[in-house]
Design an enzyme around this catalytic site. Structure first.
Site, PDB file in Angstrom:
ATOM      1  N   TYR A  53      21.593  55.290  83.852  1.00 43.51           N
ATOM      2  CA  TYR A  53      22.283  55.221  82.565  1.00 43.51           C
ATOM      3  C   TYR A  53      23.589  55.996  82.645  1.00 43.51           C
ATOM      4  O   TYR A  53      23.600  57.234  82.761  1.00 43.51           O
ATOM      5  CB  TYR A  53      21.420  55.789  81.439  1.00 43.51           C
ATOM      6  CG  TYR A  53      20.181  54.976  81.096  1.00 43.51           C
ATOM      7  CD1 TYR A  53      20.022  53.672  81.548  1.00 43.51           C
ATOM      8  CD2 TYR A  53      19.175  55.522  80.319  1.00 43.51           C
ATOM      9  CE1 TYR A  53      18.896  52.933  81.235  1.00 43.51           C
ATOM     10  CE2 TYR A  53      18.037  54.790  79.986  1.00 43.51           C
ATOM     11  CZ  TYR A  53      17.911  53.498  80.451  1.00 43.51           C
ATOM     12  OH  TYR A  53      16.778  52.772  80.137  1.00 43.51           O
ATOM     13  N   PRO A 208      11.971  46.641  72.027  1.00 41.01           N
ATOM     14  CA  PRO A 208      10.953  46.098  71.114  1.00 41.01           C
ATOM     15  C   PRO A 208      11.553  45.369  69.914  1.00 41.01           C
ATOM     16  O   PRO A 208      10.854  44.607  69.248  1.00 41.01           O
ATOM     17  CB  PRO A 208      10.181  47.346  70.670  1.00 41.01           C
ATOM     18  CG  PRO A 208      11.182  48.454  70.776  1.00 41.01           C
ATOM     19  CD  PRO A 208      11.986  48.120  71.991  1.00 41.01           C
ATOM     20  N   LEU A 209      12.843  45.594  69.646  1.00 39.24           N
ATOM     21  CA  LEU A 209      13.522  44.889  68.560  1.00 39.24           C
ATOM     22  C   LEU A 209      14.316  43.693  69.086  1.00 39.24           C
ATOM     23  O   LEU A 209      15.260  43.222  68.438  1.00 39.24           O
ATOM     24  CB  LEU A 209      14.454  45.840  67.801  1.00 39.24           C
ATOM     25  CG  LEU A 209      13.761  46.967  67.033  1.00 39.24           C
ATOM     26  CD1 LEU A 209      14.785  47.862  66.361  1.00 39.24           C
ATOM     27  CD2 LEU A 209      12.788  46.400  66.001  1.00 39.24           C
ATOM     28  N   GLY A 212      17.924  44.221  69.412  1.00 33.75           N
ATOM     29  CA  GLY A 212      18.581  44.316  68.114  1.00 33.75           C
ATOM     30  C   GLY A 212      18.557  43.041  67.304  1.00 33.75           C
ATOM     31  O   GLY A 212      18.816  43.061  66.086  1.00 33.75           O
ATOM     32  N   LEU A 214      16.083  41.168  66.331  1.00 34.75           N
ATOM     33  CA  LEU A 214      15.006  41.077  65.342  1.00 34.75           C
ATOM     34  C   LEU A 214      15.289  41.857  64.057  1.00 34.75           C
ATOM     35  O   LEU A 214      14.543  41.728  63.080  1.00 34.75           O
ATOM     36  CB  LEU A 214      13.692  41.559  65.961  1.00 34.75           C
ATOM     37  CG  LEU A 214      13.058  40.581  66.963  1.00 34.75           C
ATOM     38  CD1 LEU A 214      11.955  41.266  67.764  1.00 34.75           C
ATOM     39  CD2 LEU A 214      12.512  39.349  66.246  1.00 34.75           C
ATOM     40  N   GLY A 216      17.790  41.173  62.311  1.00 34.60           N
ATOM     41  CA  GLY A 216      18.415  40.169  61.464  1.00 34.60           C
ATOM     42  C   GLY A 216      19.915  40.314  61.330  1.00 34.60           C
ATOM     43  O   GLY A 216      20.571  39.460  60.718  1.00 34.60           O
ATOM     44  N   LYS A 217      20.495  41.368  61.910  1.00 32.67           N
ATOM     45  CA  LYS A 217      21.936  41.597  61.689  1.00 32.67           C
ATOM     46  C   LYS A 217      22.821  40.597  62.421  1.00 32.67           C
ATOM     47  O   LYS A 217      24.004  40.469  62.099  1.00 32.67           O
ATOM     48  CB  LYS A 217      22.301  43.023  62.093  1.00 32.67           C
ATOM     49  CG  LYS A 217      22.134  43.359  63.565  1.00 32.67           C
ATOM     50  CD  LYS A 217      22.477  44.818  63.786  1.00 32.67           C
ATOM     51  CE  LYS A 217      22.222  45.257  65.213  1.00 32.67           C
ATOM     52  NZ  LYS A 217      22.485  46.702  65.391  1.00 32.67           N
TER      53      LYS A 217
END
Length: 321
Positions: A53, A208-209, A212, A214, A216-217
């Protein structure tokens, strides 16, 4: 925050983990400090980073915070060593020399004498597996590592490595594996999760999203201040498909019915899937982190979970036993 055993081990971790992929990129040192404090105050313990990273800068930021900001012994510190190839005698991917040199570099950046969970970031076909795994044994017997795991291994790779480590009592058993897992990517269910469950490994679910999506943005556009509009645009674009749009619509519908943010629905679904120990939260801002942490209070009703299972079901046919 609730805590769980990580795999078949005595290590207990928070059932939500804090990821640091954006630290030193979209998240500066002050923002990282605020995130770590927020996570710690919420009862979170598992913090995950990686030597790749920002070429180690994320580890450097975390090391400073664990030295001057949050007590080191209140955090379960996880990092990875990548099988990257670079010039020089110790640039040999997942070789013993390369991995142990990478571990020492991580310890220096993190300003600690040990890593609680050291993970092999990727399979290296150019290096014999027993040599790669021997680095784990050396790291633990010398006290530099407490527990070991893998990341991004295919199911057969994970099963092979886990079997090798449990074949002799002097070897360090693997206790965890990391893999992308969300309503938008359920491929681990085919082989990775069955292999992990069989060998007693806990799954740490990154993204897990759905990177990003999921939340909805990205449903109608790309917000100018979002990850999708920055250096990680291709990372987000991976999940902007017609299938994803249908799943996002289902998540938004469930969230509206429950009176909760879409992120809570998506996180609760992953968190409570069989085999999962903790989703890894890769939030850029403290506001996003606070929203994600509030998912701790949500348990999805069976009918909603079943509907999400159905709409997100993988379309490919799993291999027959």
């Amino acid at each position: 925050m609730e805590h769980r055993q990580l795999g078949r081990s005595g290590l207990r971790v928070s059932r939500l983990a804090l990821g640091t992929m954006t630290w030193g990129l979209d998240t500066d040192a002050d923002q990282a400090a605020e995130q770590l404090s927020t996570f710690h105050d919420a009862g979170g313990t598992l913090v995950d980073t990686a030597d790749v990273y920002q070429d180690g800068h994320a580890e450097t930021i975390l090391g400073e915070l664990l030295t001057h900001h949050i007590p080191r012994d209140e955090i379960v510190l996880a990092t990875t060593a990548a099988a990257r190839r670079k010039p020089g005698p110790f640039g040999g991917g997942a070789s013993r020399g390369s991995l142990l040199a990478a571990l020492d570099d991580s310890l220096r950046r993190l300003q600690t004498d040990h890593i609680d969970l050291w993970q092999l970031h990727a399979w290296d076909p150019a290096v014999p597996l027993d040599e790669t795994l021997a680095a784990i044994d050396t790291a633990t017997t010398t006290g530099r590592v407490r527990y070991a795991g893998t990341a991004n291994y295919a199911g057969w790779q994970l099963a092979t490595a886990a079997t090798h480590q449990r074949a002799h009592p002097t070897r360090t058993p693997l206790i965890s594996t990391q893999h992308e897992y969300s309503l938008l990517d359920r491929t681990p269910e085919r082989e990775v999760i069955p292999a992990a469950t069989h060998h007693g490994l806990g799954l740490l679910a990154w993204a897990p999203l759905g990177r990003g999506v999921l939340t909805g943005k990205y449903r109608n556009s790309t917000p100018a201040d979002s990850r999708g509009a920055g250096p990680l645009a291709s990372y987000v674009e991976h999940h902007r498909t017609e299938r994803a749009a249908r799943i996002v619509h289902a998540v938004l519908t469930a969230a509206e019915g429950l009176g909760t943010p879409p992120a809570h629905v998506a996180l609760a679904w992953v968190r409570d899937r069989p085999g999962v120990t903790a989703p890894v939260l890769g939030t850029r801002t403290t506001s996003q982190l606070k929203t994600a942490l509030a998912a701790e209070d949500l348990t999805l009703p069976p009918a909603i979970r079943a509907a999400l299972d159905d709409i997100s079901a993988p379309t490919d046919t799993p291999p027959q036993p």
